[in-house]
Design a protein around this motif. Structure first.
Motif, PDB file in Angstrom:
ATOM      1  N   ASP A  73      42.666  44.375  33.039  1.00  0.00           N
ATOM      2  CA  ASP A  73      42.064  45.566  32.435  1.00  0.00           C
ATOM      3  C   ASP A  73      41.329  46.427  33.452  1.00  0.00           C
ATOM      4  OD1 ASP A  73      39.886  44.015  32.847  1.00  0.00           O
ATOM      5  OD2 ASP A  73      39.129  44.063  30.802  1.00  0.00           O
ATOM      6  N   ALA A 107      41.548  49.114  36.972  1.00  0.00           N
ATOM      7  CA  ALA A 107      42.221  50.386  37.213  1.00  0.00           C
ATOM      8  C   ALA A 107      43.722  50.147  37.218  1.00  0.00           C
ATOM      9  CB  ALA A 107      41.763  50.968  38.541  1.00  0.00           C
ATOM     10  N   VAL A 118      45.386  48.258  43.402  1.00  0.00           N
ATOM     11  CA  VAL A 118      44.131  47.622  43.005  1.00  0.00           C
ATOM     12  C   VAL A 118      44.395  46.194  42.525  1.00  0.00           C
ATOM     13  CG1 VAL A 118      42.279  47.679  41.298  1.00  0.00           C
ATOM     14  CG2 VAL A 118      42.957  49.770  42.441  1.00  0.00           C
ATOM     15  N   LEU A 170      43.287  42.360  44.143  1.00  0.00           N
ATOM     16  CA  LEU A 170      42.377  41.482  43.412  1.00  0.00           C
ATOM     17  C   LEU A 170      42.952  40.094  43.168  1.00  0.00           C
ATOM     18  CD1 LEU A 170      40.912  43.847  40.706  1.00  0.00           C
ATOM     19  CD2 LEU A 170      39.690  42.803  42.578  1.00  0.00           C
ATOM     20  N   TYR A 171      44.163  40.030  42.709  1.00  0.00           N
ATOM     21  CA  TYR A 171      44.687  38.725  42.318  1.00  0.00           C
ATOM     22  C   TYR A 171      46.195  38.733  42.195  1.00  0.00           C
ATOM     23  CZ  TYR A 171      45.523  39.928  37.381  1.00  0.00           C
ATOM     24  OH  TYR A 171      46.016  40.450  36.220  1.00  0.00           O
ATOM     25  N   VAL A 172      46.734  37.628  41.634  1.00  0.00           N
ATOM     26  CA  VAL A 172      48.171  37.415  41.608  1.00  0.00           C
ATOM     27  C   VAL A 172      48.909  38.418  40.717  1.00  0.00           C
ATOM     28  CG1 VAL A 172      47.921  35.682  39.796  1.00  0.00           C
ATOM     29  CG2 VAL A 172      49.933  35.649  41.193  1.00  0.00           C
ATOM     30  N   GLN A 185      42.400  33.084  42.120  1.00  0.00           N
ATOM     31  CA  GLN A 185      43.071  34.356  41.866  1.00  0.00           C
ATOM     32  C   GLN A 185      44.576  34.178  41.707  1.00  0.00           C
ATOM     33  OE1 GLN A 185      39.989  34.551  43.383  1.00  0.00           O
ATOM     34  NE2 GLN A 185      39.583  35.715  41.537  1.00  0.00           N
ATOM     35  N   GLY A 186      45.023  32.911  41.684  1.00  0.00           N
ATOM     36  CA  GLY A 186      46.444  32.644  41.490  1.00  0.00           C
ATOM     37  C   GLY A 186      47.269  32.823  42.745  1.00  0.00           C
ATOM     38  N   LYS A 214      37.147  36.022  29.606  1.00  0.00           N
ATOM     39  CA  LYS A 214      37.216  35.990  31.062  1.00  0.00           C
ATOM     40  C   LYS A 214      36.394  34.812  31.576  1.00  0.00           C
ATOM     41  CE  LYS A 214      37.918  40.817  32.145  1.00  0.00           C
ATOM     42  NZ  LYS A 214      37.259  42.108  32.239  1.00  0.00           N
ATOM     43  N   ARG A 221      34.348  37.366  40.452  1.00  0.00           N
ATOM     44  CA  ARG A 221      35.758  37.711  40.308  1.00  0.00           C
ATOM     45  C   ARG A 221      36.337  36.893  39.158  1.00  0.00           C
ATOM     46  NH1 ARG A 221      38.503  40.201  45.029  1.00  0.00           N
ATOM     47  NH2 ARG A 221      36.838  41.482  45.822  1.00  0.00           N
ATOM     48  N   VAL A 261      42.260  33.423  37.185  1.00  0.00           N
ATOM     49  CA  VAL A 261      43.421  33.154  36.345  1.00  0.00           C
ATOM     50  C   VAL A 261      43.786  31.669  36.384  1.00  0.00           C
ATOM     51  CG1 VAL A 261      44.411  35.442  36.434  1.00  0.00           C
ATOM     52  CG2 VAL A 261      44.999  33.823  38.217  1.00  0.00           C
ATOM     53  N   ALA A 295      34.012  40.490  27.132  1.00  0.00           N
ATOM     54  CA  ALA A 295      35.010  40.281  28.178  1.00  0.00           C
ATOM     55  C   ALA A 295      35.876  41.504  28.396  1.00  0.00           C
ATOM     56  CB  ALA A 295      35.891  39.088  27.812  1.00  0.00           C
ATOM     57  N   GLU A 296      35.882  42.406  27.434  1.00  0.00           N
ATOM     58  CA  GLU A 296      36.796  43.537  27.554  1.00  0.00           C
ATOM     59  C   GLU A 296      36.114  44.750  28.150  1.00  0.00           C
ATOM     60  OE1 GLU A 296      38.656  44.326  23.780  1.00  0.00           O
ATOM     61  OE2 GLU A 296      38.936  42.165  23.533  1.00  0.00           O
ATOM     62  N   ARG A 297      36.830  45.400  29.016  1.00  0.00           N
ATOM     63  CA  ARG A 297      36.324  46.672  29.504  1.00  0.00           C
ATOM     64  C   ARG A 297      36.661  47.734  28.477  1.00  0.00           C
ATOM     65  NH1 ARG A 297      37.925  47.542  35.781  1.00  0.00           N
ATOM     66  NH2 ARG A 297      36.802  45.786  36.655  1.00  0.00           N
ATOM     67  N   PRO A 316      36.784  52.814  36.132  1.00  0.00           N
ATOM     68  CA  PRO A 316      36.837  51.635  37.004  1.00  0.00           C
ATOM     69  C   PRO A 316      36.515  52.001  38.449  1.00  0.00           C
ATOM     70  CG  PRO A 316      39.057  52.352  36.467  1.00  0.00           C
ATOM     71  CD  PRO A 316      38.120  53.292  35.769  1.00  0.00           C
ATOM     72  N   ASP A 349      36.733  49.200  41.219  1.00  0.00           N
ATOM     73  CA  ASP A 349      38.104  48.808  41.558  1.00  0.00           C
ATOM     74  C   ASP A 349      38.638  49.662  42.702  1.00  0.00           C
ATOM     75  OD1 ASP A 349      37.875  47.120  39.474  1.00  0.00           O
ATOM     76  OD2 ASP A 349      39.399  48.039  38.206  1.00  0.00           O
ATOM     77  N   TRP A 350      38.425  50.964  42.540  1.00  0.00           N
ATOM     78  CA  TRP A 350      38.944  51.892  43.557  1.00  0.00           C
ATOM     79  C   TRP A 350      38.154  51.786  44.838  1.00  0.00           C
ATOM     80  CZ3 TRP A 350      43.580  53.503  43.009  1.00  0.00           C
ATOM     81  CH2 TRP A 350      44.120  53.741  41.738  1.00  0.00           C
TER      82      TRP A 350
END
Lengths: 357, 449
Positions: free
Chosen positions: A120, A122, A127, A131-133, B88-89, B326, B336, B339, B360-362, B422, B425-426
């Motif tokens: 959820d 950007a 991005v 961050l992750y997989v 992070q998988g 999350k 962070r 997963v 947990a939700e944005r 976000p 994130d950027w």
């Protein structure tokens, strides 16, 4: 009335004076520019996509005119024809490149590659990749947020909502390479463009071991090596648990497509070879007869390479029909697809037929 | 009351586990130890498959100065040294050890009695810290021996202990200070000796009055240690914010470091680990991890061996809540989301926060309305809305000119944004890319010299 007259006259006088000043200023500070740059710019497509490495078409035009050796410069959008026209105009020799098209090498559709989580942040592949997989268990495949779609200047890429994967319209794609650069997972590759947009490629870029790949995605390449063995042209190599079809060596014979157990090899614009072939009693002797005649021809050219490459599997080497395929390739080095198609009809059929005997 | 001068926010504290005493988590059966769990080069494994290891035995050696040793948290057999999935998988080099009993390296002193005196020379203290593989345990995981090795020409004037724990939910430093306060203060003394300073400040936010009172009383027994209560404000635990709050000095933008203003900052849990390393020869093999969340049955502070799967901690706290959305490695601001819940606890893992349901939700992002709330919230004086826009346009040079490298990724901008953009994130993507470009540039310049 007089006031009006004087006003008009003064303004006119001022205008004339300004024009004279501007004329002399323009003469004094004139920038000498090769008029050919303008002409070349007009010959270029004018998309300003940056595919050539310059900021826009004028940059390339400038470089084309100023450099004596223009073999390193190329306009992927205009392609060979435009470059030839420009080179003729400038009296230089242009680089020759075969037409290419962008190819999405991931077959992890929503169906084949289940989502394990929801992102959820950007909505950007860059991005998510930092961050992750990603939303699936595959760390290599397409993330599906459309960074490639955003950078495409030609409206050639769209995300298919059903599969969640980008699809490229090869007719619109100019191979400018913008999407290749934008993809953080290096999923998109520029590959040779065949007539009628035909293509055979491995739609997987996962360097994981087979067991891990299949856990994350049912359409992934498990590096079983079947395609490598079956390829008569040595076009397929397996490295880092991943098969790769060299577009320069591939002749679109499609043998590998049926071999692939996960369907990771994608075929575009052609019908696949018949999957469960039955021995064709009449065709077999004909082919067998053709084989010895064709075999000597296959000593040179790609056939030899193919035999060497497939040397790990003796069965294939002994197969007469294989030689027919090879000879076809040998006579069609230029990539004559029609011929290949004809001579290569049902080759697998015979392999199995022979084996059954 | 002291605090840092610009920016900052005050998110809901939610310190659910503040009153929960530290519990010892049962030993895990299998541990996975990532070789790269600190800033700098990943360590080099010195054990191979099939080797027997003891608890506290070194299993990976620092690769160069900017790296850290890693020790086995349990005794048993090395099962594999290979690529395993991290939180992070993504695949990362890890050492997998299967437990057999609990045999320790003999030189380690496991008694709980406090050993006050330290007769070691500063260089020997730093060597002991390096040997124990201690890194910043607040989350940044900067190797502590690097921090303590003052570069020539610079002088440390004071030591600052970071007991701020400004991150919502987390209480691991709080409990460490409360329950292991005296040991920690001995650690402070050792660190003061190591860097040759006479003055140390322990910065604690005043939402932890019990810790402030406890340490203030203990500090009377020590010379030169002052407990500084601070106004509650996030991100006060940021190194530069804490220096500004306590000393009033501003650290210049990168590449300047805190030592340029004469300060060395060390986290409270790290200080305790330093005490154990120097006085008890105990390497960094366990840490306090807060397991918390509004719907978690028993939020806890767990003394956990490194490499324990996070799922084991969740089980210990009553299992994953029904509406868990999350699972965050760290707190809600800097952490962070993960997963892979079987990923291991690492040196920098101060807590696991489980967010459930709507938390947990944005929310759906809207349009930037140029309200500049993010600008006033940024503790580094940056313009997050602009940086986010530049990152979207891939204008990396301009981002560098806008001091993106100063960003501490605290997330104040995003948490104040009324349009739920976000931003972080950027900005994070931009920072990562620009740092990569700077490194590439330096690498290109280096051979010419």
């Amino acid at each position: 009335m007089e006031v009006l007259l004087y006003t008009i006259l003064t303004l006119c006088a001022l205008g004339v004076l300004a024009a004279v000043i501007l004329y002399f200023v323009a003469q004094t500070f004139k920038v000498e520019e090769d008029p050919r740059i303008d002409d070349v710019e007009k010959m270029l497509p004018g998309a300003n996509c940056g595919g050539c490495g310059f900021a826009g078409c004028r940059g390339l035009a400038d470089a084309l005119v100023k450099n004596d050796d223009i073999s390193s410069l190329f306009c992927p959008v205009g392609g060979g024809e435009t470059m030839k026209a420009v080179a003729t105009y400038l009296g230089k020799t242009a680089a020759e490149k075969e037409p290419q098209t962008a190819t999405v090498r991931c077959g992890g559709t929503c169906e084949k590659r289940p989502r394990t989580n929801q992102f959820d942040g950007a909505k950007s592949c860059a991005v998510a990749a930092s961050l992750y997989v990603g939303e699936t268990g595959c760390a290599f495949g397409c993330l599906g947020y459309g960074d490639c779609v955003k950078v495409c200047n030609f409206d050639a890429i769209k995300i298919n909502p059903k599969t969640g994967l980008p699809e490229i319209d090869a007719d619109k794609c100019t191979a400018c390479g913008a999407c290749v650069k934008a993809c953080p997972k290096l999923v998109i590759e520029l590959r040779k463009k065949w007539p009628k947009n035909r293509a055979v490629y491995v739609s997987c870029v996962s360097k994981e071991k087979g067991a891990h790949v299949i856990r994350a995605c049912k359409a992934g390449c498990v590096a079983c090596g079947k395609c490598e063995k079956v390829c008569p042209f040595g076009a397929i190599t397996i490295e880092n648990h991943l098969a790769y079809i060299d577009p320069q060596k591939c002749k679109l014979c499609r043998k590998c497509v049926n071999e692939c157990p996960t369907g990771a090899i994608t075929l575009v614009g052609m019908d696949p070879l018949p999957k469960a072939p039955k021995p064709a009693p009449k065709a077999a002797p004909a082919a067998a007869a053709a084989a010895p005649a064709a075999a000597p021809k296959s000593v040179e050219g790609p056939a030899t390479i193919a035999l060497k490459a497939s040397g790990t599997n003796p069965l294939i080497l002994l197969n007469p029909k294989k030689a027919v395929m090879d000879s076809a390739a040998a006579t069609s080095v230029a990539g004559n697809v029609v011929e290949l198609k004809e001579s290569g009809k049902n080759p697998l059929c015979l392999v199995r037929g022979k084996k059954a005997e | 009351m002291k605090t840092f001068p610009i920016g900052g926010v005050h998110p809901s504290e939610n310190k659910l586990s503040r009153a929960k005493a530290i519990e010892v988590l049962p030993l895990p059966e299998v541990v996975q130890i990532p070789l790269g769990q600190h800033i700098g080069a990943p360590a080099t494994a010195i054990v191979a498959k099939g080797d027997k290891v003891l608890t506290g035995q070194k299993i990976a050696e620092a690769t160069g100065f900017m790296s850290a040793n890693i020790h086995s948290p349990i005794s048993g057999t090395v099962q594999a040294v290979d690529m395993q999935l991290n939180g992070q998988g993504l695949r990362q080099m890890m050492i997998t050890i299967k437990r057999e009993g609990d045999e320790w390296v003999e030189t380690i002193d496991r008694s709980t009695e406090i050993k006050r005196d330290c007769n070691l020379e500063p260089a020997a203290i730093i060597a002991a810290i390096k040997e124990a593989g201690i890194v910043g345990m607040g989350g940044a995981t900067f190797p502590t021996h690097v921090k303590l090795s003052i570069p020539p020409g610079k002088k440390a004037e004071c030591l600052i202990i970071n007991g701020v724990e400004c991150e919502p939910y987390l209480t691991s430093d709080h409990r460490t200070m409360l329950e292991l306060g005296e040991e920690m203060l001995v650690g402070v003394e050792i660190l003061m000796k190591a860097i040759g300073v006479e003055k140390a400040y322990v910065g604690i936010e005043n939402n932890k009055p019990d810790a402030i009172a406890h340490l203030a009383q203990l500090a009377t027994k020590f010379k030169g240690i002052e407990i500084v209560p601070l106004k509650v404000r996030y991100p006060q635990g940021g190194e530069k914010q804490l220096i500004a709050a306590i000393t009033g000095r501003q650290v210049p933008p990168p590449p300047a470091l805190p030592i340029d203003v004469g300060a060395v900052v060390c986290n409270a849990s790290t200080t305790y680990a330093v005490y154990r390393a120097v006085q008890k020869q105990m390497p960094l093999i366990e840490r306090v991890v807060t397991l918390t969340g509004k719907e978690v049955k028993n939020p806890k502070n767990l003394l956990t061996r490194m490499g324990t799967p996070i799922s084991a901690l969740i089980e210990a706290a009553g299992g994953l809540p029904e509406h868990a959305g999350k699972v965050i490695n760290g707190g809600p601001m800097m952490g962070r989301a993960m997963v892979n819940l079987d990923s291991p606890v690492t040196k920098g893992c101060s807590g696991i926060t489980i967010m459930s349901g709507k938390d947990a939700e944005r929310k759906t992002p809207g349009q930037c309305m140029k309200c500049a709330k993010c600008v006033s919230a940024c503790p580094m004086g940056l313009e997050p809305y602009l940086l986010a826009k530049l990152a979207q346009k891939k204008q990396w040079d301009e981002m560098e000119a806008q001091m993106i490298t100063s960003c501490i990724e605290c997330g104040c901008c995003q948490s104040t944004c009324p349009s739920y953009l976000p931003l972080l994130d950027w900005v994070r993507l931009g920072k990562q890319t620009v740092m990569g470009l700077i490194r590439a540039r330096m690498a290109a310049q280096a051979p010419k010299k």
